[in-house]
Design a protein around this motif. Sequence first.
Motif, PDB file in Angstrom:
ATOM      1  N   LYS A  22      -1.389   9.206   8.351  1.00 52.40           N
ATOM      2  CA  LYS A  22      -0.272   8.255   8.388  1.00 52.40           C
ATOM      3  C   LYS A  22      -0.134   7.632   9.773  1.00 52.40           C
ATOM      4  O   LYS A  22       0.249   6.464   9.898  1.00 52.40           O
ATOM      5  CB  LYS A  22       1.035   8.931   7.959  1.00 52.40           C
ATOM      6  CG  LYS A  22       1.045   9.326   6.480  1.00 52.40           C
ATOM      7  CD  LYS A  22       0.871   8.131   5.566  1.00 52.40           C
ATOM      8  CE  LYS A  22       1.040   8.503   4.109  1.00 52.40           C
ATOM      9  NZ  LYS A  22       1.038   7.348   3.223  1.00 52.40           N
ATOM     10  N   THR A  49      -6.082  -3.526   2.231  1.00 57.87           N
ATOM     11  CA  THR A  49      -5.673  -4.531   3.215  1.00 57.87           C
ATOM     12  C   THR A  49      -6.799  -5.521   3.469  1.00 57.87           C
ATOM     13  O   THR A  49      -6.587  -6.734   3.488  1.00 57.87           O
ATOM     14  CB  THR A  49      -5.239  -3.853   4.526  1.00 57.87           C
ATOM     15  OG1 THR A  49      -4.100  -3.028   4.266  1.00 57.87           O
ATOM     16  CG2 THR A  49      -4.890  -4.872   5.603  1.00 57.87           C
ATOM     17  N   ASN A  91       0.860  -1.183   0.000  1.00 50.85           N
ATOM     18  CA  ASN A  91       0.000   0.000   0.000  1.00 50.85           C
ATOM     19  C   ASN A  91       0.893   1.229   0.000  1.00 50.85           C
ATOM     20  O   ASN A  91       1.558   1.522   0.996  1.00 50.85           O
ATOM     21  CB  ASN A  91      -0.901   0.005   1.244  1.00 50.85           C
ATOM     22  CG  ASN A  91      -2.078  -0.912   1.114  1.00 50.85           C
ATOM     23  OD1 ASN A  91      -2.807  -0.845   0.142  1.00 50.85           O
ATOM     24  ND2 ASN A  91      -2.262  -1.778   2.100  1.00 50.85           N
ATOM     25  N   CYS A  92       0.916   1.931  -1.131  1.00 50.46           N
ATOM     26  CA  CYS A  92       1.780   3.107  -1.217  1.00 50.46           C
ATOM     27  C   CYS A  92       1.088   4.310  -1.862  1.00 50.46           C
ATOM     28  O   CYS A  92       1.738   5.304  -2.144  1.00 50.46           O
ATOM     29  CB  CYS A  92       3.075   2.778  -1.937  1.00 50.46           C
ATOM     30  SG  CYS A  92       2.862   2.294  -3.650  1.00 50.46           S
ATOM     31  N   THR A 108      -1.877  -0.901  10.742  1.00 50.00           N
ATOM     32  CA  THR A 108      -0.909  -1.949  10.425  1.00 50.00           C
ATOM     33  C   THR A 108      -0.627  -2.816  11.642  1.00 50.00           C
ATOM     34  O   THR A 108      -0.630  -4.054  11.558  1.00 50.00           O
ATOM     35  CB  THR A 108       0.401  -1.328   9.892  1.00 50.00           C
ATOM     36  OG1 THR A 108       0.091  -0.537   8.741  1.00 50.00           O
ATOM     37  CG2 THR A 108       1.426  -2.386   9.536  1.00 50.00           C
ATOM     38  N   ASN A 115      -4.930   8.105   2.165  1.00 44.00           N
ATOM     39  CA  ASN A 115      -3.854   7.525   2.964  1.00 44.00           C
ATOM     40  C   ASN A 115      -4.319   6.434   3.918  1.00 44.00           C
ATOM     41  O   ASN A 115      -3.625   5.431   4.086  1.00 44.00           O
ATOM     42  CB  ASN A 115      -3.141   8.617   3.764  1.00 44.00           C
ATOM     43  CG  ASN A 115      -2.470   9.648   2.877  1.00 44.00           C
ATOM     44  OD1 ASN A 115      -2.279   9.438   1.684  1.00 44.00           O
ATOM     45  ND2 ASN A 115      -2.126  10.782   3.446  1.00 44.00           N
ATOM     46  N   ILE A 150       1.643  -8.140   3.607  1.00 44.19           N
ATOM     47  CA  ILE A 150       1.119  -6.807   3.325  1.00 44.19           C
ATOM     48  C   ILE A 150       2.083  -5.798   3.917  1.00 44.19           C
ATOM     49  O   ILE A 150       2.420  -5.875   5.102  1.00 44.19           O
ATOM     50  CB  ILE A 150      -0.305  -6.629   3.900  1.00 44.19           C
ATOM     51  CG1 ILE A 150      -1.259  -7.607   3.213  1.00 44.19           C
ATOM     52  CG2 ILE A 150      -0.772  -5.184   3.739  1.00 44.19           C
ATOM     53  CD1 ILE A 150      -2.661  -7.622   3.770  1.00 44.19           C
ATOM     54  N   VAL A 191      -2.429   4.876   9.667  1.00 45.43           N
ATOM     55  CA  VAL A 191      -1.867   3.743   8.923  1.00 45.43           C
ATOM     56  C   VAL A 191      -0.975   2.907   9.836  1.00 45.43           C
ATOM     57  O   VAL A 191      -1.027   1.674   9.817  1.00 45.43           O
ATOM     58  CB  VAL A 191      -1.101   4.206   7.664  1.00 45.43           C
ATOM     59  CG1 VAL A 191      -0.295   3.067   7.051  1.00 45.43           C
ATOM     60  CG2 VAL A 191      -2.059   4.797   6.644  1.00 45.43           C
ATOM     61  N   ALA A 212       3.908   4.200   5.373  1.00 50.62           N
ATOM     62  CA  ALA A 212       3.400   5.334   6.151  1.00 50.62           C
ATOM     63  C   ALA A 212       4.411   6.472   6.021  1.00 50.62           C
ATOM     64  O   ALA A 212       4.899   6.738   4.931  1.00 50.62           O
ATOM     65  CB  ALA A 212       3.165   4.928   7.605  1.00 50.62           C
ATOM     66  N   ASN A 266       2.593  -1.767   4.401  1.00 52.68           N
ATOM     67  CA  ASN A 266       1.939  -0.468   4.360  1.00 52.68           C
ATOM     68  C   ASN A 266       2.979   0.636   4.505  1.00 52.68           C
ATOM     69  O   ASN A 266       3.724   0.658   5.468  1.00 52.68           O
ATOM     70  CB  ASN A 266       0.896  -0.351   5.482  1.00 52.68           C
ATOM     71  CG  ASN A 266      -0.256  -1.301   5.284  1.00 52.68           C
ATOM     72  OD1 ASN A 266      -0.601  -1.627   4.152  1.00 52.68           O
ATOM     73  ND2 ASN A 266      -0.849  -1.761   6.368  1.00 52.68           N
ATOM     74  N   THR A 271      -5.728   2.397   2.347  1.00 50.37           N
ATOM     75  CA  THR A 271      -4.912   1.334   2.936  1.00 50.37           C
ATOM     76  C   THR A 271      -5.811   0.285   3.584  1.00 50.37           C
ATOM     77  O   THR A 271      -5.596  -0.918   3.427  1.00 50.37           O
ATOM     78  CB  THR A 271      -3.924   1.921   3.959  1.00 50.37           C
ATOM     79  OG1 THR A 271      -3.047   2.825   3.269  1.00 50.37           O
ATOM     80  CG2 THR A 271      -3.101   0.848   4.634  1.00 50.37           C
TER      81      THR A 271
END
Length: 143
Positions: free
Chosen positions: A127, A83, A50-51, A134, A75, A105, A130, A109, A107, A79
């Motif tokens: 973020k 996910t 995830n970017c 995560t 963001n 996965i 995120v 951030a 992620n 995500t």
Amino acid sequence: MQAAQETLSLLPNGTDHLALQMDVTQQRAVEEVMAAIRERFGKPPTLLVNCAGFFERTPVVEMEESSFNTAIDVNLKGTFLMTQAVTKAILADDKEGEKEGRGAIVNIASISGKTGFPGASHCAASKGGVVALTKSCAAEMAR
């Protein structure tokens, strides 16, 4: 999308890869991409990075609500949606006994999710979400 197609053309065994474009903030778009992946390869992805990201420098006192919403949607929500979709697909394959139901996965951030960032409180907040998402997902999925 043109850049993705150009990259795809440079890869060996181009038919082993697929370039897709989507709006990660829309669950339907995510579902369509997951269906396209399964149709092409017969199974879900085993790696997700995830970017997708939104960054805009705006002081909090000048920030529009729409900018805050965009940062959260792209963001954090993006995500989450990706996910969730990939995790569900991997677990479904695992239940079907394919034993390939394992995946990873990643992620992306930002340090701003831990430290904040002047002029980008909305991006830092997303973020930070995120990072928490995560950690929570990792705790749920660890076996």
